[in-house]
Design a protein around this motif. Structure first.
Motif, PDB file in Angstrom:
ATOM      1  N   TYR A 122      13.867 175.515   1.049  1.00  0.00           N
ATOM      2  CA  TYR A 122      13.908 176.782   1.782  1.00  0.00           C
ATOM      3  C   TYR A 122      15.101 177.593   1.296  1.00  0.00           C
TER       4      TYR A 122
ATOM      5  N   LYS B 298       5.370 170.690   5.791  1.00  0.00           N
ATOM      6  CA  LYS B 298       6.731 170.345   6.188  1.00  0.00           C
ATOM      7  C   LYS B 298       7.256 169.251   5.273  1.00  0.00           C
TER       8      LYS B 298
ATOM      9  N   PHE C 133      13.213 179.887  11.474  1.00  0.00           N
ATOM     10  CA  PHE C 133      11.746 179.874  11.327  1.00  0.00           C
ATOM     11  C   PHE C 133      11.189 180.628  12.504  1.00  0.00           C
TER      12      PHE C 133
ATOM     13  N   ASN D 113      17.079 163.819  17.146  1.00  0.00           N
ATOM     14  CA  ASN D 113      15.839 164.273  16.498  1.00  0.00           C
ATOM     15  C   ASN D 113      15.696 165.782  16.609  1.00  0.00           C
ATOM     16  N   GLY D 114      15.262 166.371  15.528  1.00  0.00           N
ATOM     17  CA  GLY D 114      15.023 167.812  15.541  1.00  0.00           C
ATOM     18  C   GLY D 114      16.289 168.630  15.491  1.00  0.00           C
TER      19      GLY D 114
ATOM     20  N   HIS E 162      19.933 157.604  11.395  1.00  0.00           N
ATOM     21  CA  HIS E 162      19.974 157.514  12.849  1.00  0.00           C
ATOM     22  C   HIS E 162      20.700 156.258  13.307  1.00  0.00           C
TER      23      HIS E 162
HETATM   24  N1  LIG Z   1       8.877 174.795   7.856  1.00  0.00           N
HETATM   25  C1  LIG Z   1       9.203 174.845   9.176  1.00  0.00           C
HETATM   26  N2  LIG Z   1       8.646 175.776   9.951  1.00  0.00           N
HETATM   27  C2  LIG Z   1       8.953 175.837  11.266  1.00  0.00           C
HETATM   28  N3  LIG Z   1       9.788 175.013  11.873  1.00  0.00           N
HETATM   29  C3  LIG Z   1      10.383 174.052  11.145  1.00  0.00           C
HETATM   30  C4  LIG Z   1      10.111 173.912   9.754  1.00  0.00           C
HETATM   31  N4  LIG Z   1      10.820 172.871   9.283  1.00  0.00           N
HETATM   32  C5  LIG Z   1      11.504 172.394  10.335  1.00  0.00           C
HETATM   33  N5  LIG Z   1      11.250 173.092  11.450  1.00  0.00           N
HETATM   34  C6  LIG Z   1      11.829 172.867  12.765  1.00  0.00           C
HETATM   35  O1  LIG Z   1      13.226 172.820  12.649  1.00  0.00           O
HETATM   36  C7  LIG Z   1      13.769 171.866  13.553  1.00  0.00           C
HETATM   37  C8  LIG Z   1      14.640 170.909  12.810  1.00  0.00           C
HETATM   38  O2  LIG Z   1      13.833 170.025  12.048  1.00  0.00           O
HETATM   39  P1  LIG Z   1      14.409 168.901  11.095  1.00  0.00           P
HETATM   40  O3  LIG Z   1      13.261 168.246  10.428  1.00  0.00           O
HETATM   41  O4  LIG Z   1      15.457 169.463  10.257  1.00  0.00           O
HETATM   42  O5  LIG Z   1      15.044 167.875  12.134  1.00  0.00           O
HETATM   43  P2  LIG Z   1      15.805 166.519  11.830  1.00  0.00           P
HETATM   44  O6  LIG Z   1      17.178 166.726  12.302  1.00  0.00           O
HETATM   45  O7  LIG Z   1      15.598 166.109  10.444  1.00  0.00           O
HETATM   46  O8  LIG Z   1      15.060 165.555  12.848  1.00  0.00           O
HETATM   47  P3  LIG Z   1      14.601 164.029  12.620  1.00  0.00           P
HETATM   48  O9  LIG Z   1      15.752 163.204  13.001  1.00  0.00           O
HETATM   49  O10 LIG Z   1      13.487 163.899  13.608  1.00  0.00           O
HETATM   50  O11 LIG Z   1      14.185 163.904  11.228  1.00  0.00           O
HETATM   51  C9  LIG Z   1      12.605 171.192  14.232  1.00  0.00           C
HETATM   52  O12 LIG Z   1      12.442 171.777  15.498  1.00  0.00           O
HETATM   53  C10 LIG Z   1      11.430 171.529  13.354  1.00  0.00           C
HETATM   54  O13 LIG Z   1      10.256 171.611  14.086  1.00  0.00           O
END
Ligand SMILES: Nc1ncnc2c1ncn2[C@@H]1O[C@H](COP(=O)(O)OP(=O)(O)OP(=O)(O)O)[C@@H](O)[C@H]1O
Ligand SMILES: [Mg+2]
Lengths: 405, 261, 390
Positions: free
Chosen positions: B60, C389, B20, B45-46, B217
């Motif tokens: 996506y 998102k 992204f 997270n993230g 988690h």
């Molecule tokens: N559509 C998007 N546009 C820009 N950045 C995105 C988008 N979707 C996710 N991200 C970024 O990608 C990264 C991964 O996000 P993701 O939601 O997959 O994390 P996660 O592992 O599910 O975390 P959590 O445990 O908090 O749910 C994050 O930094 C998020 O901000």
């Protein structure tokens, strides 16, 4: 077997109702014939917009465009083909209604496509824009009368269109109700609720949205075609933005997503201004005059009454009868205010001499009704409920119980 | 099926990557799910876990790499198409259809198997009435399994949180997927509910023969449930294997402690 | 005439200036739409009506200042710029108050209701003001603000971009001189009582000479490309720019502005963080409506639009389109969209020379541009289309 018998009976009932209405209104109340026709058209329009807006959740506010496409396409063909009395006029009108529906459906397809990319308010403004573009284009095409409008007189005299109009309304209501009664309605509703989740459940979101647009606009187009033949004259002004807004208002005021609500509020919202337009003194037959002070006093006291009503609605948490009593008190307070303010305002020099015809007030009253209803019942008259016999039965069953309690 | 005696591969990611702007949310993810797996996806997270789900379900399109489902490339297909092929999911922030009733929510899931046409629904033909009641019946059965039958007629938005999560699983199950993806199904649940959920997830795999991929988690939950685990951090794989191995992997410990400290 | 494929390029700069003027009015209205949308996510359909009331406020103020039709009939009343400033301020204040009143009476009770309900209320308020205005406001004949209010009505700045060729200028001067001589000769002959045929001859000569002169003069002016801008319009442009600068300052540099941006970004969090959301909304409505009031005053004076209770509908819709075009909720976007809209509209009228009948589509073009832009940038020109998102 039984199913088909019931189906046949209901079809006959619908046709019978339409013919009955035609003959009763045609013979007993010819003065309101035109109004009943228009009311039927508005039912079709608001229910079909409800399919797009309320059921599928696509914020379309340019419904008059489809109405116009239907009217002009059918009107133009009729005008071009016949200079006077053709074959059976009624049959021809059915053909033309289908034709108008097809043309409008095509337009709906084109207008629906942006809904795949745009959401919410952006979609709204684009649908509105399409409507305006189509209207202005129509205004500029000389062949269909331009800004002056077009005479559609295939039959010499206006045909008996009322029964067809109401049959169309019934058809439209039936189609939407059937959709909601079967599982096929659920994808439409789920797209309204959450597009991402719908897609993840295998709902073809684009197809669903476009289908809603196509079906909704087809009904509006059929209504337009009937309008062109019933009125025998159409002009771009008949399909202004205001008309789109009024149709939208009917949908929201009835309760977004509720077909019953759309029908009821279409009739009510259409009837209020028309009733005011024709309001006259029962004795002298002159239009009723409302003195300026009384009018201004009424406006002020309505504001006060609504404010009180709203306050009771939000702040009072007592028993139901007490609340009801307070509601009545709020309304009474409004009346008292009006009585009190009228003589005071009569002192104002400019105002006392003025008076207004009731018919000139109709749009003001219409707008005020709209605002007040929305303030008092934002979810719409029927909210998302539908009329059903069990609901009526429940009402009646509950009433005596409360009386005894 | 396969000659080696191994179970057939259901899902395979090979170098799946998505970017992204400047952020590489998932980088070069490579793993494989076999029929009947109970597979865990964890990470701080993230880390990119949800994004991984979004890649698999078509929300996506991967920037590069391939995603195969039952041997067919699915990267870049629409979510609806992928759901029809047999992958269904739940969402991290519950996405029910709030104004619809519980049973209607589930019927939406079951609807992708409909056979009657829209026209027959408009005309209210017997075929579409029959189909509607059949789908409703199916939905009720599923609600029975998920222990939600008593609230079938309630508005889904009115349910308590734990039940909403279970309803999401029921809705996903209604599509009769081969692979079901659960995004933090235990989030916000109390210990008792979590235990019940573990039982339910096992049932989904054992009784309904689904392959399950889940993000969670709660380590106790994952370790107790999953047979294989994939660990992501900053979009990159840091470990893959059975729970015992993951538990003792220094990189995993660092990723989690590093975050906690 | 300097025509290329039916287009008159000599008037192009002038048309662009006109477009800019119209566009700055649209921009002022669009700012109100965009600000209210920013904080409330509400399309304030009544905004066009606030604009309409602003123009009436300006009209009544001008009457109070002594420029009512009865007062100025046949009298050349002198006016000063103070009159204009008073009208501007009164319009802005009246509109600001009306905006706040509408918000308080109609929108505030709908705060926690579905958005569509507020939208319908907005449509209701808009219809109410239009038709109630029809009852109480003077409309037939459509009143217009007297020209006399404008102290600069005859003064203009002219900017010559490219003068006409020297040769033709000289010819024109020559012809003018000759015409004057011929005229004089004819006059003299008449006075001296010359024979009738002689006088007739001289008269014809004078006529021909003067025709020649005027033909050449026209040629000169058509070859000179440049602009003539009345002082009033210049003042209007400056006023608009000042207002926008003030708005920018308020939004970016003051505490209130910061609170406004916070509310626009996330209504609920802002409320939780102790922002007095109700007050911010009131202020937003006040500022937005006051800007519309300023636009209305200039629309009625500088652009000399006759007033009617339905005056606000067209500019209102176009300004709304402009706001969406720029990216609704985005303040620079509204300005850009408004100006673009104004220029496109005047250009379409200008292009009528190329495609006869095109000017009939002037009102549709706004929407065509909008749809075209939205299909490529679903969030508008400067707006960011938020990706949801999952
Ligand atoms: N559509 C998007 N546009 C820009 N950045 C995105 C988008 N979707 C996710 N991200 C970024 O990608 C990264 C991964 O996000 P993701 O939601 O997959 O994390 P996660 O592992 O599910 O975390 P959590 O445990 O908090 O749910 C994050 O930094 C998020 O901000
Ligand atoms: Mg996540």
């Amino acid at each position: 077997m039984k199913f088909w018998l019931v189906r046949l009976a209901s079809l006959l009932l619908a046709v019978g109702f339409a013919f009955g209405l035609e003959s009763v209104v045609g013979h007993q109340f010819p003065s309101i014939y035109r109004l009943v026709v228009l009311a039927g058209l508005y039912i079709t329009l608001s229910v079909s917009l409800n399919l797009i807006n309320g059921i599928t959740g696509q914020f379309s506010i340019g419904h008059a465009a489809f109405y116009m496409v239907g009217a002009y396409s059918a009107g133009f063909v009729s005008k071009a083909l016949f200079s006077h009395q053709p074959l059976v006029p009624q049959l021809w009108m059915i053909v033309m209604a289908l034709f108008g529906a097809c043309c409008a459906a095509l337009t709906g397809l084109v207008v629906g496509l942006p809904s795949l990319r745009l959401r919410g308010d952006y979609l709204a403004i684009v649908t509105l824009g399409f409507g305006e573009i189509l209207r202005i284009v129509t205004q500029n095409i000389g062949a269909i009368g331009g800004a002056y409008g077009m005479n559609v007189k295939p039959f010499g005299s206006p045909p008996q269109a009322l029964w067809l109009v109401w049959l169309l309304a019934i058809l439209c209501v039936a189609v939407c109700r059937n959709l909601l009664k079967t599982a096929h309605g659920l994808p439409f509703l789920s797209v309204r609720e959450d597009e991402v989740a719908s897609a993840a459940m295998g709902v073809k979101v684009p197809k669903t949205k476009v289908t809603a647009f196509v079906v909704g606009s087809a009904f509006a187009g059929a209504a337009g075609a009937l309008l062109a033949h019933a009125e025998t004259f159409i002009s771009p002004d008949t399909f202004k933005m205001d008309v789109s807004f009024i149709i939208l208002t009917m949908v929201v005021l009835g309760g977004t997503g509720s077909i019953t609500g759309s029908v009821i509020s279409a009739i009510a919202l259409f009837a209020i201004p028309e009733w005011l337009r024709n309001l006259q003194d029962p004795v002298t037959k002159d239009p009723i005059q409302i003195p300026g002070p009384a009018l201004v006093a009424s406006i002020i006291s309505v504001v006060i009454a609504v404010a009180l009503f709203k306050a009771v609605q939000n702040r009072f948490h007592g028993s139901k009868p007490a609340k009801f009593g307070l509601y009545l008190a709020a309304i009474a307070a409004g009346f008292v205010c009006k009585l009190a303010f009228t003589p005071i305002l009569a002192q104002a020099p400019g105002l006392a001499a003025k008076s207004f015809e009731a018919s000139a007030l109709r749009m003001v009253i219409f707008a005020a009704t709209l605002i007040i209803l929305m303030l008092i019942r934002p979810q719409g008259i029927f909210a998302h409920h539908e009329f059903s016999w069990s609901w009526v039965a429940k009402l009646f069953r509950r009433a005596p119980k409360e009386a005894t309690a | 099926m396969s000659t080696t005696g191994e179970k057939p591969v259901v899902l395979s990611l090979e170098g799946a990557t998505i970017q992204f702007g400047g952020l590489i949310a998932v980088n070069n993810a490579t793993f494989e799910l076999q029929q009947g797996d109970l597979f865990g996806l964890i990470g701080p997270n993230g880390a990119g876990k949800t994004t991984c789900f979004n890649l698999i379900t078509g929300v996506y399109k991967p920037t590069s790499g391939t995603i195969r489902f039952q041997g067919k490339e699915i990267g870049g297909l629409t979510p609806a198409k992928i759901a029809q092929m047999g992958i269904c999911r739940t969402f991290q922030n519950i996405r029910l259809f709030p104004a619809l009733s519980v049973v209607e929510n589930v019927v939406v899931g079951a609807f992708l198997r409909h056979r009657t046409t829209l026209g027959s629904a408009f005309a209210y033909l017997p075929s579409s009435i029959r189909e509607t009641s059949a789908l409703k019946k199916e939905a009720m059965d599923l609600l029975e399994v998920m222990d939600l039958a008593d609230v079938a007629q309630a508005r889904s938005a009115d349910l308590p949180y734990g039940k909403q999560r279970r309803l999401e699983i029921a809705r996903a199950m209604a599509t009769r997927p081969d692979l079901i993806l659960l995004d933090e199904p235990a989030a916000g649940m109390n210990p008792q509910e979590k235990e019940d959920l573990q039982v339910t997830v096992r049932r989904i795999r054992d009784d309904f023969q689904k392959t399950v991929l889940l993000i969670e988690h709660d380590m106790r939950f994952v370790m107790g449930l999953c047979e294989r685990i994939f660990v992501l951090d900053h979009g990159e794989e840091i470990a893959q294997g059975p729970p015992e191995k993951i538990r003792n992997d220094p990189k995993v410990i660092e990723a989690y402690l590093g975050e906690a400290v | 005439m300097n025509l290329v494929a039916g287009l008159d390029f000599s008037i192009l700069p002038q048309q662009l200036v006109n477009g800019l003027l119209l566009g700055s009015i649209y921009a002022l209205i669009a700012l109100g739409y965009t600000m209210v949308y920013g904080v409330l996510r509400l399309i304030n359909f009544a905004h066009g009506e606030v604009f309409m009331l602003g123009s009436y406020a300006a009209l009544f103020t001008s009457w109070l200042l002594g420029f009512s039709p009865e007062a100025v009939r046949g009298v050349d009343r002198p006016s000063t710029w103070v009159n204009l400033v008073v009208m501007l301020l009164v319009s802005m204040i009246v509109c600001g108050l009306i905006g706040v009143l509408i918000e308080f009476l109609a929108y505030r009770p709908m705060r926690n209701q579905p958005r569509i309900a507020s939208l319908i209320t907005a449509i209701g308020v808009s219809l109410f003001i239009q038709y109630a205005g029809g009852l109480f406001l003077p409309q037939s004949p459509p009143p217009a603000i007297s020209e006399q209010v404008n102290p600069y009505r005859n003064e203009k700045v002219s900017i010559v971009l490219k003068p006409a060729g020297q040769e033709i200028v000289a010819q024109a001067a020559d012809a003018t001189k000759k015409a004057a001589i011929a005229e004089k000769a004819y006059d003299d002959a008449q006075k001296a009582g010359a024979p009738a045929d002689k006088v007739e001859q001289l008269r014809n000569d004078a006529q021909i000479a003067s025709n020649d002169a005027s033909r050449l003069q026209t040629q000169v002016s058509s070859q000179t490309s440049g602009l003539v801008i009345p002082y009033g319009q210049l003042g209007m442009l400056i006023t608009t720019m000042v207002l926008m600068a003030v708005l920018w300052f308020v939004v970016q540099k003051t505490k209130t502005g910061r609170a406004m941006r916070a509310v626009a970004h996330d209504f609920d969090s802002a409320a939780l963080m102790g922002v007095n959301v109700g007050r911010i909304i009131t202020i937003t409505f006040m500022i937005g409506s006051a800007l519309a009031g300023a636009g209305a005053m200039m629309y009625a004076t500088v652009l000399r639009t006759p007033l009617s209770p339905f005056l606000g509908v067209q500019p209102g819709v176009k300004a709304f389109v402009a706001a969406v075009l720029g990216g609704i909720g985005n303040i620079p976007g509204a300005v850009l969209g408004g100006i673009l809209m104004g220029i496109v509209e005047t250009l379409v009228v200008w292009l009528d020379g190329l495609v006869p009948g095109l000017s009939g589509y002037k009102d549709a073009v706004a929407f065509v541009v909008l749809i075209a832009v939205l299909l490529f940038r679903p969030g508008g020109l400067l707006g960011s289309s938020k990706v949801e998102k999952v």
